[in-house]
Write a protein that holds these residues in place. Sequence first.
Motif, PDB file in Angstrom:
ATOM      1  N   ASP A   1       0.831  -1.207   0.000  1.00  0.00           N
ATOM      2  CA  ASP A   1       0.000   0.000   0.000  1.00  0.00           C
ATOM      3  C   ASP A   1       0.866   1.257   0.000  1.00  0.00           C
ATOM      4  O   ASP A   1       0.584   2.215  -0.723  1.00  0.00           O
ATOM      5  CB  ASP A   1      -0.930   0.026   1.220  1.00  0.00           C
ATOM      6  CG  ASP A   1      -1.994  -1.054   1.166  1.00  0.00           C
ATOM      7  OD1 ASP A   1      -2.305  -1.540   0.057  1.00  0.00           O
ATOM      8  OD2 ASP A   1      -2.511  -1.419   2.235  1.00  0.00           O
ATOM      9  N   ILE A   2       1.917   1.230   0.813  1.00  0.00           N
ATOM     10  CA  ILE A   2       2.827   2.377   0.864  1.00  0.00           C
ATOM     11  C   ILE A   2       3.553   2.523  -0.462  1.00  0.00           C
ATOM     12  O   ILE A   2       3.680   3.633  -0.991  1.00  0.00           O
ATOM     13  CB  ILE A   2       3.808   2.239   2.042  1.00  0.00           C
ATOM     14  CG1 ILE A   2       3.053   2.382   3.357  1.00  0.00           C
ATOM     15  CG2 ILE A   2       4.937   3.274   1.947  1.00  0.00           C
ATOM     16  CD1 ILE A   2       3.871   2.098   4.597  1.00  0.00           C
ATOM     17  N   LYS A   3       4.018   1.407  -1.010  1.00  0.00           N
ATOM     18  CA  LYS A   3       4.703   1.446  -2.308  1.00  0.00           C
ATOM     19  C   LYS A   3       3.797   2.070  -3.366  1.00  0.00           C
ATOM     20  O   LYS A   3       4.211   2.956  -4.116  1.00  0.00           O
ATOM     21  CB  LYS A   3       5.119   0.038  -2.734  1.00  0.00           C
ATOM     22  CG  LYS A   3       5.736  -0.028  -4.114  1.00  0.00           C
ATOM     23  CD  LYS A   3       5.949  -1.481  -4.564  1.00  0.00           C
ATOM     24  CE  LYS A   3       6.246  -1.528  -6.038  1.00  0.00           C
ATOM     25  NZ  LYS A   3       6.086  -2.837  -6.613  1.00  0.00           N
ATOM     26  N   LYS A   4       2.571   1.622  -3.403  1.00  0.00           N
ATOM     27  CA  LYS A   4       1.621   2.140  -4.395  1.00  0.00           C
ATOM     28  C   LYS A   4       1.433   3.637  -4.229  1.00  0.00           C
ATOM     29  O   LYS A   4       1.460   4.388  -5.203  1.00  0.00           O
ATOM     30  CB  LYS A   4       0.284   1.406  -4.266  1.00  0.00           C
ATOM     31  CG  LYS A   4      -0.757   1.881  -5.242  1.00  0.00           C
ATOM     32  CD  LYS A   4      -2.057   1.122  -5.076  1.00  0.00           C
ATOM     33  CE  LYS A   4      -3.097   1.683  -6.037  1.00  0.00           C
ATOM     34  NZ  LYS A   4      -4.415   1.127  -5.814  1.00  0.00           N
ATOM     35  N   LYS A   5       1.250   4.086  -2.994  1.00  0.00           N
ATOM     36  CA  LYS A   5       0.986   5.499  -2.741  1.00  0.00           C
ATOM     37  C   LYS A   5       2.194   6.361  -3.088  1.00  0.00           C
ATOM     38  O   LYS A   5       2.057   7.407  -3.724  1.00  0.00           O
ATOM     39  CB  LYS A   5       0.578   5.707  -1.279  1.00  0.00           C
ATOM     40  CG  LYS A   5       0.048   7.071  -1.024  1.00  0.00           C
ATOM     41  CD  LYS A   5      -1.109   7.311  -1.957  1.00  0.00           C
ATOM     42  CE  LYS A   5      -1.984   8.424  -1.638  1.00  0.00           C
ATOM     43  NZ  LYS A   5      -2.938   8.705  -2.704  1.00  0.00           N
ATOM     44  N   ILE A   6       3.394   5.937  -2.698  1.00  0.00           N
ATOM     45  CA  ILE A   6       4.562   6.787  -2.978  1.00  0.00           C
ATOM     46  C   ILE A   6       4.882   6.807  -4.475  1.00  0.00           C
ATOM     47  O   ILE A   6       5.375   7.816  -4.978  1.00  0.00           O
ATOM     48  CB  ILE A   6       5.798   6.424  -2.121  1.00  0.00           C
ATOM     49  CG1 ILE A   6       6.308   5.015  -2.378  1.00  0.00           C
ATOM     50  CG2 ILE A   6       5.517   6.656  -0.651  1.00  0.00           C
ATOM     51  CD1 ILE A   6       7.559   4.654  -1.610  1.00  0.00           C
TER      52      ILE A   6
ATOM     53  N   GLU B   1       2.499   6.595  -6.792  1.00  0.00           N
ATOM     54  CA  GLU B   1       1.478   7.499  -7.344  1.00  0.00           C
ATOM     55  C   GLU B   1       1.922   8.950  -7.180  1.00  0.00           C
ATOM     56  O   GLU B   1       1.782   9.757  -8.099  1.00  0.00           O
ATOM     57  CB  GLU B   1       0.132   7.281  -6.634  1.00  0.00           C
ATOM     58  CG  GLU B   1      -0.561   6.003  -7.021  1.00  0.00           C
ATOM     59  CD  GLU B   1      -1.794   5.703  -6.172  1.00  0.00           C
ATOM     60  OE1 GLU B   1      -2.059   6.419  -5.176  1.00  0.00           O
ATOM     61  OE2 GLU B   1      -2.487   4.725  -6.502  1.00  0.00           O
ATOM     62  N   ILE B   2       2.467   9.270  -6.012  1.00  0.00           N
ATOM     63  CA  ILE B   2       2.984  10.621  -5.769  1.00  0.00           C
ATOM     64  C   ILE B   2       4.144  10.899  -6.716  1.00  0.00           C
ATOM     65  O   ILE B   2       4.242  11.988  -7.291  1.00  0.00           O
ATOM     66  CB  ILE B   2       3.413  10.792  -4.293  1.00  0.00           C
ATOM     67  CG1 ILE B   2       2.201  10.677  -3.375  1.00  0.00           C
ATOM     68  CG2 ILE B   2       4.131  12.130  -4.085  1.00  0.00           C
ATOM     69  CD1 ILE B   2       2.547  10.547  -1.899  1.00  0.00           C
TER      70      ILE B   2
ATOM     71  N   ILE C   1       5.514  13.231   0.108  1.00  0.00           N
ATOM     72  CA  ILE C   1       5.329  12.002   0.892  1.00  0.00           C
ATOM     73  C   ILE C   1       5.090  12.359   2.361  1.00  0.00           C
ATOM     74  O   ILE C   1       4.213  11.783   3.013  1.00  0.00           O
ATOM     75  CB  ILE C   1       6.543  11.055   0.731  1.00  0.00           C
ATOM     76  CG1 ILE C   1       6.546  10.458  -0.681  1.00  0.00           C
ATOM     77  CG2 ILE C   1       6.550   9.971   1.804  1.00  0.00           C
ATOM     78  CD1 ILE C   1       7.816   9.728  -1.050  1.00  0.00           C
TER      79      ILE C   1
ATOM     80  N   GLU D   1       1.544  13.518   2.671  1.00  0.00           N
ATOM     81  CA  GLU D   1       0.584  12.423   2.504  1.00  0.00           C
ATOM     82  C   GLU D   1       0.487  11.542   3.749  1.00  0.00           C
ATOM     83  O   GLU D   1      -0.597  11.137   4.165  1.00  0.00           O
ATOM     84  CB  GLU D   1       0.971  11.566   1.297  1.00  0.00           C
ATOM     85  CG  GLU D   1       0.097  10.364   1.077  1.00  0.00           C
ATOM     86  CD  GLU D   1      -1.331  10.715   0.671  1.00  0.00           C
ATOM     87  OE1 GLU D   1      -2.242   9.936   1.011  1.00  0.00           O
ATOM     88  OE2 GLU D   1      -1.542  11.762   0.012  1.00  0.00           O
ATOM     89  N   PHE D   2       1.631  11.219   4.340  1.00  0.00           N
ATOM     90  CA  PHE D   2       1.657  10.296   5.469  1.00  0.00           C
ATOM     91  C   PHE D   2       1.712  11.008   6.826  1.00  0.00           C
ATOM     92  O   PHE D   2       1.741  10.353   7.863  1.00  0.00           O
ATOM     93  CB  PHE D   2       2.837   9.323   5.334  1.00  0.00           C
ATOM     94  CG  PHE D   2       2.676   8.348   4.206  1.00  0.00           C
ATOM     95  CD1 PHE D   2       1.900   7.208   4.346  1.00  0.00           C
ATOM     96  CD2 PHE D   2       3.284   8.577   2.979  1.00  0.00           C
ATOM     97  CE1 PHE D   2       1.746   6.311   3.303  1.00  0.00           C
ATOM     98  CE2 PHE D   2       3.140   7.687   1.916  1.00  0.00           C
ATOM     99  CZ  PHE D   2       2.365   6.549   2.088  1.00  0.00           C
TER     100      PHE D   2
END
Length: 82
Positions: free
Chosen positions: A4-9, A11-12, A50, A53-54
């Motif tokens: 999930d983190i990989k996908k989000k970062i 995407e960013i 990042i 986002e987090f």
Amino acid sequence: MQEDIKKKILEIYNIVSNKNIDINKTSKNALLIKDLGMNSISFVYWILKIEEEFNIEIESLAYSELKTLEDLINLIISKLNK
């Protein structure tokens, strides 16, 4: 959680770099500078996004330790677990 983190970062990354890398085909072992084609300015901007986002803070001293996507993912996880 790592995926999930990989996908989000990533995407960013696609947004800030104006590129369209395939999130599913990008390895966690990808080198941030060489494989993702980042320069120092885009890297810092990406890290700032990042952090937003987090809701974490990544100290600038840690930047030099981030070589791979997995390094970044692990750092984010450690910040989230504090």
